[in-house]
Structure formats: C-alpha cells, structure tokens
Design a protein around this motif. Structure first.
Motif, PDB file in Angstrom:
ATOM      1  N   PRO A  28     -86.901 -18.878 -56.320  1.00  0.00           N
ATOM      2  CA  PRO A  28     -85.735 -19.772 -56.300  1.00  0.00           C
ATOM      3  C   PRO A  28     -85.077 -19.785 -54.925  1.00  0.00           C
ATOM      4  O   PRO A  28     -85.054 -18.782 -54.216  1.00  0.00           O
ATOM      5  CB  PRO A  28     -84.800 -19.149 -57.338  1.00  0.00           C
ATOM      6  CG  PRO A  28     -85.648 -18.241 -58.153  1.00  0.00           C
ATOM      7  CD  PRO A  28     -86.723 -17.747 -57.242  1.00  0.00           C
ATOM      8  N   GLN A  29     -84.548 -20.938 -54.558  1.00  0.00           N
ATOM      9  CA  GLN A  29     -83.784 -21.068 -53.329  1.00  0.00           C
ATOM     10  C   GLN A  29     -82.459 -21.759 -53.640  1.00  0.00           C
ATOM     11  O   GLN A  29     -82.434 -22.757 -54.358  1.00  0.00           O
ATOM     12  CB  GLN A  29     -84.549 -21.870 -52.271  1.00  0.00           C
ATOM     13  CG  GLN A  29     -83.831 -21.922 -50.932  1.00  0.00           C
ATOM     14  CD  GLN A  29     -84.657 -22.598 -49.845  1.00  0.00           C
ATOM     15  OE1 GLN A  29     -85.639 -23.264 -50.147  1.00  0.00           O
ATOM     16  NE2 GLN A  29     -84.273 -22.438 -48.598  1.00  0.00           N
ATOM     17  N   VAL A  57     -86.880 -24.772 -54.384  1.00  0.00           N
ATOM     18  CA  VAL A  57     -87.557 -23.487 -54.528  1.00  0.00           C
ATOM     19  C   VAL A  57     -88.199 -23.177 -53.176  1.00  0.00           C
ATOM     20  O   VAL A  57     -88.416 -24.071 -52.358  1.00  0.00           O
ATOM     21  CB  VAL A  57     -88.659 -23.501 -55.615  1.00  0.00           C
ATOM     22  CG1 VAL A  57     -88.069 -23.680 -56.992  1.00  0.00           C
ATOM     23  CG2 VAL A  57     -89.717 -24.564 -55.319  1.00  0.00           C
ATOM     24  N   ASN A  58     -88.458 -21.913 -52.920  1.00  0.00           N
ATOM     25  CA  ASN A  58     -89.278 -21.521 -51.780  1.00  0.00           C
ATOM     26  C   ASN A  58     -90.733 -21.620 -52.220  1.00  0.00           C
ATOM     27  O   ASN A  58     -91.135 -20.968 -53.178  1.00  0.00           O
ATOM     28  CB  ASN A  58     -88.977 -20.083 -51.357  1.00  0.00           C
ATOM     29  CG  ASN A  58     -87.561 -19.906 -50.865  1.00  0.00           C
ATOM     30  OD1 ASN A  58     -87.137 -20.569 -49.934  1.00  0.00           O
ATOM     31  ND2 ASN A  58     -86.805 -19.003 -51.490  1.00  0.00           N
ATOM     32  N   ALA A  59     -91.509 -22.440 -51.544  1.00  0.00           N
ATOM     33  CA  ALA A  59     -92.929 -22.592 -51.882  1.00  0.00           C
ATOM     34  C   ALA A  59     -93.743 -22.381 -50.608  1.00  0.00           C
ATOM     35  O   ALA A  59     -93.683 -23.191 -49.677  1.00  0.00           O
ATOM     36  CB  ALA A  59     -93.195 -23.971 -52.467  1.00  0.00           C
ATOM     37  N   LYS A  60     -94.472 -21.273 -50.542  1.00  0.00           N
ATOM     38  CA  LYS A  60     -95.224 -20.906 -49.344  1.00  0.00           C
ATOM     39  C   LYS A  60     -96.664 -20.524 -49.690  1.00  0.00           C
ATOM     40  O   LYS A  60     -96.945 -20.082 -50.805  1.00  0.00           O
ATOM     41  CB  LYS A  60     -94.580 -19.693 -48.641  1.00  0.00           C
ATOM     42  CG  LYS A  60     -93.064 -19.671 -48.600  1.00  0.00           C
ATOM     43  CD  LYS A  60     -92.504 -20.557 -47.538  1.00  0.00           C
ATOM     44  CE  LYS A  60     -90.985 -20.415 -47.429  1.00  0.00           C
ATOM     45  NZ  LYS A  60     -90.399 -21.381 -46.496  1.00  0.00           N
ATOM     46  N   MET A  61     -97.531 -20.658 -48.716  1.00  0.00           N
ATOM     47  CA  MET A  61     -98.856 -20.042 -48.767  1.00  0.00           C
ATOM     48  C   MET A  61     -98.786 -18.807 -47.873  1.00  0.00           C
ATOM     49  O   MET A  61     -98.350 -18.902 -46.719  1.00  0.00           O
ATOM     50  CB  MET A  61     -99.928 -20.998 -48.267  1.00  0.00           C
ATOM     51  CG  MET A  61    -100.097 -22.263 -49.089  1.00  0.00           C
ATOM     52  SD  MET A  61    -100.595 -21.944 -50.801  1.00  0.00           S
ATOM     53  CE  MET A  61    -102.169 -21.121 -50.569  1.00  0.00           C
ATOM     54  N   VAL A  62     -99.202 -17.657 -48.386  1.00  0.00           N
ATOM     55  CA  VAL A  62     -99.090 -16.394 -47.646  1.00  0.00           C
ATOM     56  C   VAL A  62    -100.408 -15.640 -47.696  1.00  0.00           C
ATOM     57  O   VAL A  62    -100.954 -15.407 -48.783  1.00  0.00           O
ATOM     58  CB  VAL A  62     -97.967 -15.490 -48.235  1.00  0.00           C
ATOM     59  CG1 VAL A  62     -97.755 -14.270 -47.352  1.00  0.00           C
ATOM     60  CG2 VAL A  62     -96.681 -16.262 -48.409  1.00  0.00           C
ATOM     61  N   LYS A  63    -100.902 -15.227 -46.555  1.00  0.00           N
ATOM     62  CA  LYS A  63    -102.147 -14.465 -46.494  1.00  0.00           C
ATOM     63  C   LYS A  63    -101.965 -13.101 -47.161  1.00  0.00           C
ATOM     64  O   LYS A  63    -100.906 -12.469 -47.039  1.00  0.00           O
ATOM     65  CB  LYS A  63    -102.573 -14.269 -45.041  1.00  0.00           C
ATOM     66  CG  LYS A  63    -102.989 -15.554 -44.325  1.00  0.00           C
ATOM     67  CD  LYS A  63    -104.263 -16.135 -44.892  1.00  0.00           C
ATOM     68  CE  LYS A  63    -104.724 -17.349 -44.097  1.00  0.00           C
ATOM     69  NZ  LYS A  63    -105.946 -17.952 -44.671  1.00  0.00           N
ATOM     70  N   PRO A  64    -103.007 -12.603 -47.842  1.00  0.00           N
ATOM     71  CA  PRO A  64    -102.907 -11.318 -48.549  1.00  0.00           C
ATOM     72  C   PRO A  64    -102.638 -10.130 -47.626  1.00  0.00           C
ATOM     73  O   PRO A  64    -102.130  -9.105 -48.070  1.00  0.00           O
ATOM     74  CB  PRO A  64    -104.279 -11.184 -49.214  1.00  0.00           C
ATOM     75  CG  PRO A  64    -104.851 -12.567 -49.250  1.00  0.00           C
ATOM     76  CD  PRO A  64    -104.300 -13.265 -48.057  1.00  0.00           C
ATOM     77  N   TYR A  65    -102.967 -10.286 -46.347  1.00  0.00           N
ATOM     78  CA  TYR A  65    -102.784  -9.171 -45.409  1.00  0.00           C
ATOM     79  C   TYR A  65    -101.379  -9.117 -44.803  1.00  0.00           C
ATOM     80  O   TYR A  65    -101.088  -8.238 -43.985  1.00  0.00           O
ATOM     81  CB  TYR A  65    -103.833  -9.225 -44.296  1.00  0.00           C
ATOM     82  CG  TYR A  65    -103.898 -10.533 -43.541  1.00  0.00           C
ATOM     83  CD1 TYR A  65    -102.917 -10.885 -42.611  1.00  0.00           C
ATOM     84  CD2 TYR A  65    -104.951 -11.424 -43.756  1.00  0.00           C
ATOM     85  CE1 TYR A  65    -102.968 -12.078 -41.915  1.00  0.00           C
ATOM     86  CE2 TYR A  65    -105.015 -12.629 -43.068  1.00  0.00           C
ATOM     87  CZ  TYR A  65    -104.026 -12.943 -42.150  1.00  0.00           C
ATOM     88  OH  TYR A  65    -104.085 -14.135 -41.470  1.00  0.00           O
TER      89      TYR A  65
END
Length: 540
Positions: A296-297, A510-518
């Motif tokens: 949520p944002q 909402v905060n919607a991001k793509m984030v690398k697992p590392y």
C-alpha cells in the motif's frame, strides 16, 4: 496542591514519549542476516521514470525529486518500518507543551565535504524555505507546521530572522510553534525539512546542485548527473552512520518508458523498477511472480481542474466531470495491481481515521452518469453546445491509458470533447504552477501520516493549491482540524471539498515494483520512499 488536568497529563505524556523516542536505537540500517554472502560489487541501479526538475529541495514538489533527495540528505528525524519516529541528525529532543521544541544534534554529524553540520544550517534552510524570493512550492509547509511567523515571512510581512526557529548553540535548535502540534515530529520527516549547506549555496548560487559543487548530509552524495540519462550517487564517507551502510554506489537511470525500463530490468541492467507496465503485469505474475513487490502507498491519483478558468468556475461542470468517471473500471480493469477506486482526496485510514464516503460512491455508474448529464445541461452544455477542453498529462504509458479511458468516458456519457496533451514532466510542472491548463493529471503522496497533508493543499492561498480552489468555510474547517486533530472537522471539510469537486479523485496508489532476488533489505515505506542505505547486494 494544584490539580493536574487531563490536558496537562497529555502534555507530560507527549514530552515523555518524545524523550523516549529521542533516545531509541537506530533501526534504519542495512541489516544483513547471518549466513548471507554479500556480492563483491555493492552497487544498485534504480529505474527513475522522469528527469528531476532540480535537486534543490526548496525548488521541487514531487517524489520525482524527493526520491533522490531522500538518499542525499538527512533530516532531524525519520520513521522506522513500524511508523515510529527515530533519530537522524538529532540524537534527542524534548518538549513540555508541544509548542516549544528543543533538538540536540549528534556530535559527529558532517556534511559530505567533511565540514560540521550545525543548528545554524537548519535555521538557514528553514528560513530559505519560506523566503518569498525563493517561491518554494513547499513554502507553506512551515505555515502548516504552525512555526511562529511562517505565514508572515512567506508573504513578505516579516523578515526571515523572525521565523520561530533559532540556534541556541551549534548543536542545539529551538523551534517555537503558534499552537501545540502533537504530530510535529511526523511533520519533520518530510524531505523538504532537511538542512542545506549555507556556505555552498551562497558560494555557487543556483549551481550548487552540480556534482562538482554539491554538498549533502545523507548516506550518498552526488557524483555525476547526465541530463535525461542518469544520476549517480556514491557513498558519503563523512555520513554519521556510514558504518551501517553497505551500498557503495547508487545509479538512477532516467527511463521514461515503463516498457523500456522493464526490458532493461529483464536484461539485468536494472535492479528494481519504479513501476510495472500494465500490459505486462499478468504475464509477469505467471513467470516471475516472486520478483513482484506490491504494498500500500498513502497517495491519491487525481485530475486537477483550473477552478478560476471558465467554464470550470461553475461547480456543476466540475461535478458532472467527476461523476462521469468510472473509477471501478480504471482501478480494477485498466490498472489491476491492487489500486482502489477513489471517491475522495483522502486515502483510507490516513492518521488512523475512517471517513464517510460521499453518497455517489454507493450509486451505480448509470445513476452517476444520469446525474452528470443533468448537471452539465444545467450549466449550458449539450449536443448543440458540447463542452471542449484540454486534458494535460506527463509522459507515461499508464497516464496515457488513463487519460484515453477517462476522455472516452466523458465523450460517450456526456458528449464532452477532451483533447489529450502530453508533456514532459518539467514542462507540465511549469504550466501547472502558471495556471496554464484546463484539466491536468496530478497526484499527491502523503507528506506524513495525517489527513492534513491532503486537505491543507486546497486551502486558499496555499502555494501548492494549483487548482486555485477557494472556499472560506472549507478553510475554517481545515484550520480547526489542524488545531484539534478532530475527526469531525476533517469529515466536514472533506464533505465540502467533495461537493465542490475542485479535483477529480481517480484511485488510491500502491507501490508496484519489480525487484531482483539478490537485492536484500528491500522495503518501500507508505510514502513511497526506498532508502538505498537499507539495501545490500547478495552474491549471485
């Protein structure tokens, strides 16, 4: 023996809490769990959707700039992941009445050039924020914070030296308020309240934000700025908490296209994105769902109407345009990432309050359209005299999709002709502040956790009131709400502005991001900020 009233008990408790919070251990740091092997190269590449207008905190007004400023400057205090106040440049503070606050700075704080940060720097910065010659978009922030004489200084009626802030010595700051403000510490967490370096600004003028002259107080300092390409921050070795920082370099890649940003993310060139393209969301959930971050944002997306420009000075026109927008379609079908339809400018549960929505929120869309037709016809617009205007938005696939959808709704339901205009962020900002628009895309992310951060922006005379909306009754209600933090005043004010419809709320963020697992330590706070200082790169 004098009796201690309930109010005095509250004040004493507030003081005790402030003292307690002023001495809690720091919780914002890169915490690497046991057993995690760190990569040898500790660098983060962040997608940044727009070229910032400036990195001068007093010349900007949005997260486009504040997201970077957040990494380059520290304020007196901030909030931890649980929403509690934590010390930053100030190690402790006290107040007896929530009107006079005394802050004690850390002994070891330095600017990124190695010179000491003092209370005088904060005095200089806050005076500069309300300097009428600066014309800061956030100039009214200190007025809303009730700092003594902020209003008069901002309007040129008093000198900056009369602002209610002074350095008792190099390490002690005293702030005087017009009235008790129980949420004053929360107000201080906003990036606009960070100190700036007086000597550097006086030496370089408007050029102080260039890499060769830049001086900051945060965990990173500006190293390189290639316009419309990238901004680079490198670790600030003089930062007071540098020992708890892992990342050595942060790169903000300016990628205006969401699809281009996603492609570079998938290619391994970006570690996390600013958004997720709407067209790609469903397929990404099926293939790499573990790399999707949704939270949520506290923010609202809306269309702002120029309330001083005919025919928008007619409330019926504004109400009709507002009612004809099908928010359910936009939130659940066009966006579909968890956004919620917005019927008021205040997101749910801000400040812990639950407000009553307007009656039309429970109507069917057909009922809203029927009412909108009647209102627009009453205002003199119909098939023979259609309403025509320009809808302005800044470059973004999502903004374009929403603008196309809304203009189609207006055309189909009301016969309204809205011509879409797309401009780059800086150009749109200039036009917004100069009132050169009919209807314009806007958004507001909470400055701090209170309804006031949304409602104060529509008060008469507020610099950030670019809708040019004015209602004396509304002003009085919101002023009273700020003084009392009373839900009833907030609700009454919210009802007034919802009826007057100076803006058209569309959806809650909402905060919607793509984030690398590392990428370890990743977290987006409810205001939308990501602290690079909290991150670390895992060996991969």
């Amino acid at each position: 023996m004098n009796k201690i009233t309930i109010n005095k008990k509250i004040k004493i408790l507030s003081c005790a809490i402030a003292m307690m919070l002023g001495n809690i251990a720091l919780s914002h740091a890169a915490v690497v769990p046991d057993g995690i092997k760190l990569a040898s190269k500790q660098e983060v590449v962040r997608n940044h959707a727009s070229e910032p207008a400036s990195l001068d905190v007093h010349k900007v007004s949005s997260n486009v700039e504040f997201n970077i400023i957040h990494d380059f400057f520290d304020g007196l205090v901030y909030t931890d992941r649980k929403g509690n106040i934590e010390p930053k440049l100030a190690e402790r503070w006290e107040t007896r009445d929530n009107k006079t606050w005394v802050f004690h700075l850390r002994k070891d704080i330095k600017w990124s050039d190695g010179t000491p940060i003092t209370a005088n720097d904060i005095v200089f910065s806050w005076r500069r924020l309300v300097d009428p010659d600066i014309v800061s978009p956030y100039g009214s922030y200190l007025e809303n914070a009730a700092i003594v004489n902020a209003n008069d200084v901002l309007r040129g009626k008093k000198k900056g030296e009369e602002l209610g802030v002074k350095a008792l010595d190099d390490m002690t700051l005293e702030v005087s308020l017009d009235k008790p403000m129980g949420d004053f510490l929360q107000i201080l967490t906003h990036p606009v309240m960070v100190p700036l370096n007086e000597k550097v600004i006086k030496k370089y003028g408007n050029k102080w934000t260039r890499p060769e002259s830049f001086v900051g107080s945060g965990p990173f300092k500006l190293s390189e700025w290639m316009v419309n390409e990238k901004i680079i921050g490198i670790r600030n070795s003089h930062y007071w908490d540098d020992k708890n920082t892992v990342i050595n370099k942060v790169i903000y890649l300016v990628i205006g296209s969401e699809k281009a940003a996603l492609n570079r993310y998938l290619a391994g060139e970006v570690d996390f994105t600013e958004t997720i393209p709407l067209d790609s969301f469903e397929s990404l959930k099926k293939t790499i769902n573990d790399q999707i971050y949704i939270s949520p944002q506290t923010g609202v997306y809306f269309y702002e109407i120029n309330n001083k420009k005919p025919p928008f000075d007619n409330m019926k026109v504004r109400q009709a345009l507002n009612l004809a927008v099908d928010r359910e379609v936009i939130a659940n079908k066009i966006l579909s990432q968890g956004q919620k339809p917005a019927y008021t400018v205040v997101p749910p549960n801000v400040g812990g309050f639950k407000f009553t929505e307007p009656d039309y929120a429970s109507w069917t869309q057909a009922q809203r359209i029927e009412k909108a037709k009647t209102l627009l016809n009453d205002a003199g617009f119909n098939q023979n005299n259609p309403l025509r205007f320009n809808l302005l938005y800044n470059t973004s696939e999502a903004h374009k999709k929403i603008a196309i959808a809304v203009s189609s709704m207006w055309k189909k339901n009301l016969g309204v002709d809205a011509t879409l205009q797309n401009q780059e962020w800086k150009v749109m900002l200039d036009n917004m502040h100069q009132g050169k628009f009919d209807v314009i895309r806007r958004a507001w992310i909470a400055d701090y956790n209170s309804p006031m951060t949304f409602l104060s922006m529509f008060m008469s005379g507020q610099i950030k009131n670019t809708s040019l909306y004015e209602n004396n009754n509304y002003d009085a209600l919101i002023k009273k709400a700020g003084e009392t933090n009373d839900k009833s005043y907030y609700q009454q004010g919210l009802d007034v502005i919802t009826t007057d419809s100076p803006v058209i709320p569309i959806y809650y963020y909402v905060n919607a991001k793509m984030v690398k697992p590392y990428v370890g330590g990743f977290y987006v706070n409810p205001m939308g900020y990501i602290s690079t200082k909290d991150l670390y790169i895992i060996q991969h």
